[in-house]
Motif scaffolding. Structure first.
Motif, PDB file in Angstrom:
ATOM      1  N   ALA A  66       0.848  -1.190   0.000  1.00 18.15           N
ATOM      2  CA  ALA A  66       0.000   0.000   0.000  1.00 18.15           C
ATOM      3  C   ALA A  66       0.882   1.237   0.000  1.00 18.15           C
ATOM      4  N   ASN A  67       0.509   2.228  -0.751  1.00 20.99           N
ATOM      5  CA  ASN A  67       1.237   3.490  -0.788  1.00 20.99           C
ATOM      6  C   ASN A  67       0.783   4.396   0.352  1.00 20.99           C
ATOM      7  N   ILE A  68       1.515   5.450   0.588  1.00 16.80           N
ATOM      8  CA  ILE A  68       1.179   6.379   1.657  1.00 16.80           C
ATOM      9  C   ILE A  68      -0.187   7.015   1.389  1.00 16.80           C
ATOM     10  N   LEU A  83       4.372  -5.799   7.892  1.00 16.04           N
ATOM     11  CA  LEU A  83       5.746  -6.278   7.754  1.00 16.04           C
ATOM     12  C   LEU A  83       6.705  -5.095   7.786  1.00 16.04           C
ATOM     13  N   ASN A  84       6.289  -3.976   7.178  1.00 12.29           N
ATOM     14  CA  ASN A  84       7.047  -2.727   7.267  1.00 12.29           C
ATOM     15  C   ASN A  84       6.109  -1.560   7.012  1.00 12.29           C
ATOM     16  N   GLY A  85       6.554  -0.372   7.444  1.00  9.10           N
ATOM     17  CA  GLY A  85       5.741   0.818   7.278  1.00  9.10           C
ATOM     18  C   GLY A  85       4.984   1.178   8.554  1.00  9.10           C
ATOM     19  N   ARG A  86       4.052   2.140   8.426  1.00  9.34           N
ATOM     20  CA  ARG A  86       3.259   2.584   9.566  1.00  9.34           C
ATOM     21  C   ARG A  86       1.823   2.855   9.119  1.00  9.34           C
ATOM     22  N   VAL A  87       0.901   2.589  10.011  1.00 14.24           N
ATOM     23  CA  VAL A  87      -0.527   2.834   9.765  1.00 14.24           C
ATOM     24  C   VAL A  87      -1.095   3.550  10.977  1.00 14.24           C
ATOM     25  N   ARG A  88      -1.896   4.574  10.755  1.00 12.22           N
ATOM     26  CA  ARG A  88      -2.525   5.250  11.875  1.00 12.22           C
ATOM     27  C   ARG A  88      -4.010   4.896  11.942  1.00 12.22           C
ATOM     28  N   LEU A  89      -4.515   4.781  13.158  1.00 11.74           N
ATOM     29  CA  LEU A  89      -5.915   4.452  13.409  1.00 11.74           C
ATOM     30  C   LEU A  89      -6.588   5.684  13.997  1.00 11.74           C
ATOM     31  N   SER A  90      -7.577   6.209  13.290  1.00  9.86           N
ATOM     32  CA  SER A  90      -8.155   7.503  13.657  1.00  9.86           C
ATOM     33  C   SER A  90      -9.665   7.524  13.470  1.00  9.86           C
ATOM     34  N   ALA A 146      -8.413   3.177   9.206  1.00  8.49           N
ATOM     35  CA  ALA A 146      -6.985   2.847   9.124  1.00  8.49           C
ATOM     36  C   ALA A 146      -6.398   3.452   7.857  1.00  8.49           C
ATOM     37  N   ILE A 147      -5.361   4.275   8.021  1.00  8.78           N
ATOM     38  CA  ILE A 147      -4.732   4.985   6.903  1.00  8.78           C
ATOM     39  C   ILE A 147      -3.234   4.747   6.938  1.00  8.78           C
ATOM     40  N   THR A 148      -2.657   4.419   5.798  1.00  9.13           N
ATOM     41  CA  THR A 148      -1.214   4.200   5.758  1.00  9.13           C
ATOM     42  C   THR A 148      -0.491   5.534   5.937  1.00  9.13           C
ATOM     43  N   SER A 168       2.854   5.662   5.632  1.00  8.89           N
ATOM     44  CA  SER A 168       4.054   5.516   4.807  1.00  8.89           C
ATOM     45  C   SER A 168       3.787   4.340   3.874  1.00  8.89           C
ATOM     46  N   PRO A 169       4.637   4.121   2.867  1.00  7.28           N
ATOM     47  CA  PRO A 169       4.486   2.897   2.074  1.00  7.28           C
ATOM     48  C   PRO A 169       4.587   1.675   2.987  1.00  7.28           C
ATOM     49  N   CYS A 170       3.709   0.707   2.775  1.00  8.99           N
ATOM     50  CA  CYS A 170       3.619  -0.440   3.684  1.00  8.99           C
ATOM     51  C   CYS A 170       3.550  -1.758   2.927  1.00  8.99           C
ATOM     52  N   THR A 171       4.079  -2.789   3.552  1.00  5.63           N
ATOM     53  CA  THR A 171       3.822  -4.167   3.130  1.00  5.63           C
ATOM     54  C   THR A 171       3.036  -4.815   4.255  1.00  5.63           C
ATOM     55  N   ILE A 172       1.887  -5.375   3.902  1.00  4.72           N
ATOM     56  CA  ILE A 172       0.931  -5.831   4.909  1.00  4.72           C
ATOM     57  C   ILE A 172       0.511  -7.257   4.613  1.00  4.72           C
ATOM     58  N   LEU A 173       0.453  -8.077   5.650  1.00 10.40           N
ATOM     59  CA  LEU A 173      -0.180  -9.383   5.548  1.00 10.40           C
ATOM     60  C   LEU A 173      -1.633  -9.229   5.970  1.00 10.40           C
ATOM     61  N   LYS A 174      -2.546  -9.801   5.205  1.00 13.20           N
ATOM     62  CA  LYS A 174      -3.960  -9.753   5.572  1.00 13.20           C
ATOM     63  C   LYS A 174      -4.572 -11.145   5.408  1.00 13.20           C
ATOM     64  N   ILE A 175      -5.404 -11.486   6.368  1.00 12.10           N
ATOM     65  CA  ILE A 175      -6.061 -12.789   6.346  1.00 12.10           C
ATOM     66  C   ILE A 175      -7.526 -12.581   6.683  1.00 12.10           C
TER      67      ILE A 175
END
Length: 203
Positions: free
Chosen positions: A17-19, A37-44, A79-81, A83-90
């Motif tokens: 996901a991109n920023i 896996l990397n990056g940051r996500v904010r919950l608002s 939930a908003i990225t 920064s660029p992120c690599t995310i696992l989702k299940i």
């Protein structure tokens, strides 16, 4: 939080996901569990006048979305990225099946939810104090103690002034003014617009 190899084994997919991308909206159905896996996500949450209320910043190797899956099935935040992120989702159904299969996951998830509740209660008490310097000092001290959102190599605070304002309910101008005073009092350092805390923390 959950071993990535276990998530992949149980059918998780890896996405980039991109920023600035919205992963889910407040009041939407909780269809996935996510783990960075990397990056940051904010919950608002976002108020009717457009203001943002920042509840948490998720960092690499942390998960999110499990609370909504285990509760009503509806997200309480957006939930908003950040920064660029690599995310696992299940999927939520596979996440529940994993919880049923592996008892240790119950303890991991319960500990995470308990930590988040503890931090939320800490923030409520802090905000009601209404003394800007005490709010910032205690918040930064707590983050540093928890080794969250403070670089453990250079002691840089990993939150912007706007994010601090969104988290505490203070105005950005108040954050800036308070930080300048804290710098004068040798409680933090501001270098090229970046905020650094002393190696021995904030008194």
């Amino acid at each position: 939080m959950i071993p990535p190899e276990l998530l992949l084994e149980k059918g998780a997919s890896s996405v980039h996901a991109n920023i600035g991308e919205i992963l889910f909206h407040e009041d939407s159905l909780a269809t996935f569990y996510y783990q960075l896996l990397n990056g940051r996500v904010r919950l608002s949450n976002f108020l009717s006048d457009g203001r943002e209320v920042l509840h948490n910043v998720i960092c690499a190797h942390e998960g999110f979305g499990e609370g909504a899956i285990l509760d009503s099935g509806v997200h309480a935040v957006t939930a908003i990225t950040d920064s660029p992120c690599t995310i696992l989702k299940i999927s939520s159904t596979r996440f529940i099946a994993m919880m049923d299969e592996y008892a240790f996951l119950h303890r991991l998830v319960a500990q995470k939810i308990a930590r988040e509740l503890h931090f939320k209660l800490f923030m409520i008490k802090l905000i009601y104090n209404r003394a800007p310097e005490e709010i910032l000092s205690n918040l930064i001290h707590r983050l540093n103690d928890n080794k969250r959102l403070v670089c453990q190599e250079c002691n840089r605070l990993m939150l912007t002034r706007q994010q601090l304002a969104n988290m505490t309910g203070l105005r950005v101008e108040t954050i800036i003014r308070t930080m300048k005073q804290m710098e004068k009092d040798d409680k933090l350092n501001i270098i090229r617009g970046k905020v650094f805390i002393p190696a021995d923390g904030i008194d």
